[in-house]
Design a protein around this motif. Structure first.
Motif: not given
Length: 584
Positions: A362-366, A368-369, A547-554, A576-583
């Motif tokens: 999933e990381i690789i796919q994300s 790539t997307e 991109r919002l969904r992929l980086y930040y998820m929920d 979010p101000d902390d910038g914590k996303g999926r990547s």
């Protein structure tokens, strides 16, 4: 109520209640059967004892009567008495001296047997020979009794209580003269104390608190251990019945003497027959309660032993619910439960391996997307930039070419850089990039485009993915301002959100707006991740949403679109101000 009951409907409670129900049924059946059988046996034994007591009492009474019968027979057959009564029958009067000697002879017989009050002799015409005072037989007993004695020949007839003395019992028999062919020679009257019939030996030998009473044919009491207030009519002719006397219940047993016609009544307390049953009932109840309590404890322990490994496994499964799968390290001594535990642990190991593989894929796919989405945006933007060059060169001339080239160089430098380290930028970087884009678009559209960027300084350092704002600005120009017939306005605002720890980015245009159906179709495309349109309208919005969904998820709620026909469109997002996303 149903939820509360459902929480108690556990396997342990089911096993526990099942065992207890079966055991209670077994104890109840065994106790009922034992109580029924043993109570019948106790009643039968009590009745046999009562009947045996009655037989013994009747036997003793017959023995007492037999003694009196033998004594009266000896008196009637005495030679001296036979001689003197024979003379009376022949008409010879017995002198007073003879009567005195006869009285002495009779006194000897009185001394042989205890309880004899007196022995009396009478002639056939009812005159008294003994005692010496003049008293006729008819003065002692009624003529009906004398007639009964005559009808019975030489047999002893028991008359019952003495009419002249209620403390004595009277019995009479005829004297048959053996020398006169057993002709009627007179009468022998026996007076016996009532205490002679007390049946004390039987009464004292019983351990059942039994009471006895002896009544003559007229129902008069000869002997009784009853209370003085009890009358004969309360107890006579009640054989086998239950009688209530003095607030207590008795079972009556009655025997009638064949010799005398007297009634012997024995009263036995009912509680004697039920005493053993009460003890039996108490023993069964106590034993049942003790057995039920013991089985309750054993059932609880057994059900706990069975269900504890299952509960441990359930706890392990609940702890692994959110992706953190853990092995159950608690072992069970039961083969089936241990096999279930081993199977679960194997499943956990397999799932953990599978989750790791899926996560890496999933990381690789994300990534790539994300690359594909950026590649989708950059050529599109490059096409629009070239179009801006075309209009600038045609309308304004070469003197402004340098300014356009400077702006374009900044744009290309920002977009074309593909370093993975620069996937994330600050909001300030994005706002500068949006300003360069708006400057170029302003040169193309001249007075038809006005724009303003209003950002809080504290928000400019918030990190976000690169090229997240510019597509929204581009959409506002292409589908908002360009669709107006006159000048249009694009406003980009960055402010702290009402939610603590979040920043809100808003892009507003005063274009023609969208209908509710159009907004619904865009939301549907955002959910599906694909925009079906020959002109590509809304592609930028869909890409930003993905991109919002992929980086930040929920952590990010996605794009919010508000629009009314003729009043423009507002697109906003919160990050979010902390910038914590999926990547990260």
């Amino acid at each position: 109520m149903l939820i509360h009951l459902g929480k108690r409907n556990t396997l342990r409670n089911q096993i526990f209640l099942g065992f207890m129900l079966v055991m209670c049924i077994i104890l109840a059946l065994v106790g009922f059967f034992m109580f029924d059988r043993v109570s019948v046996l106790l009643r039968n034994n009590a009745q046999k004892h009562i009947q045996q007591t009655a037989v013994q009492a009747a036997g003793q009474l017959d023995a007492l009567l037999q003694q009196i019968d033998m004594l009266s027979t000896q008196v009637a057959t005495d030679a001296t008495i036979q001689s003197l009564l024979g003379r009376e029958v022949r008409g010879e009067r017995v002198s007073f001296a003879m009567r005195q000697s006869l009285q002495q002879e009779v006194r000897k017989y009185e001394a042989y047997t205890t309880g004899i009050r007196s022995l009396e002799l009478y002639t056939t015409d009812y005159r008294s020979l003994v005692p010496l005072y003049d008293l006729e037989l008819t003065d002692r007993v009624s003529a009906a009794w004398i007639q009964r004695v005559d009808q019975n020949g030489g047999k002893l007839v028991w008359l019952g209580l003495d009419p002249l003395d209620p403390d004595t019992v009277v019995a009479i028999r005829q004297v048959r003269l053996m020398d006169e062919s057993f002709a009627h020679g007179g009468y022998v009257l026996v007076r016996i104390d009532k205490s002679y019939f007390a049946l004390s030996d039987i009464h004292s030998a019983t351990e059942t608190q039994e009471t006895m009473g002896l009544f003559d044919e007229a129902g008069r009491k000869i002997f009784s251990s009853f209370g003085p207030a009890i009358l004969s009519r309360q107890v006579l002719h009640r054989d086998g019945e239950t009688i209530g006397l003095g607030g207590e219940a008795y079972i009556a047993v009655e025997r009638q003497s064949k010799k005398t016609g007297w009634d012997l009544v024995i009263l036995t307390p009912v509680n004697y027959t039920t005493e053993g049953i009460s003890v039996l009932r108490t023993v069964i109840i106590v034993s049942g309660l003790a057995g039920a309590l013991l089985f309750l404890v054993l059932s609880f322990m057994l059900s706990t032993m069975i269900t504890r490994p299952i509960l441990n496994l359930i706890k392990a499964m609940r702890g692994s619910r959110f992706g953190n799968l853990k092995r159950n390290t608690i072992e069970s001594s039961t083969m089936e439960l241990q096999e279930l535990n081993n199977t679960y642990n194997q499943m956990v190991d397999s799932l953990n391996e599978l989750i790791e593989v899926v996560y890496q894929k999933e990381i690789i796919q994300s990534r790539t997307e994300l690359k594909a989405l950026q590649a989708q945006i950059n050529p599109h933007f490059l096409f629009n930039t070239l179009e801006a060059f075309y209009w600038a060169l045609e309308d304004q001339g070469e003197e402004e070419l340098a300014q356009i080239v400077v702006a374009m160089s900044g744009l290309f430098r920002y977009v074309i850089n593909r370093s993975d380290d620069e996937e994330w930028v600050t909001i300030g970087d994005e706002l500068d990039h949006a300003a360069r884009y708006l400057t170029i678009m302003k040169m193309r559209m001249l007075d038809r485009l006005a724009w303003r960027i209003d950002a809080d300084e504290a928000c400019r350092m918030v990190p976000l993915p690169k090229l997240l704002i510019q597509p929204l600005v581009e959409n506002a120009i292409l589908h908002g301002v360009e669709q107006r017939t006159g000048p249009g306005m694009v406003v980009l605002e960055v402010r702290p959100s009402e939610r603590e720890g979040y920043t809100r980015i808003t892009v507003t245009d005063d274009g023609p707006g969208m209908s509710a159906d159009k907004i619904s179709s865009i939301h549907e495309a955002m959910r599906e991740g694909y925009m079906s349109s020959s002109k590509g309208k809304g592609v930028g919005i869909v890409n930003v949403e993905r991109r919002l969904r992929l980086y930040y998820m929920d952590k990010a709620e996605g794009l919010s679109i508000r629009s009314e026909e003729g009043k423009g469109t507002t697109v906003s997002l919160e990050i979010p101000d902390d910038g914590k996303g999926r990547s990260q």
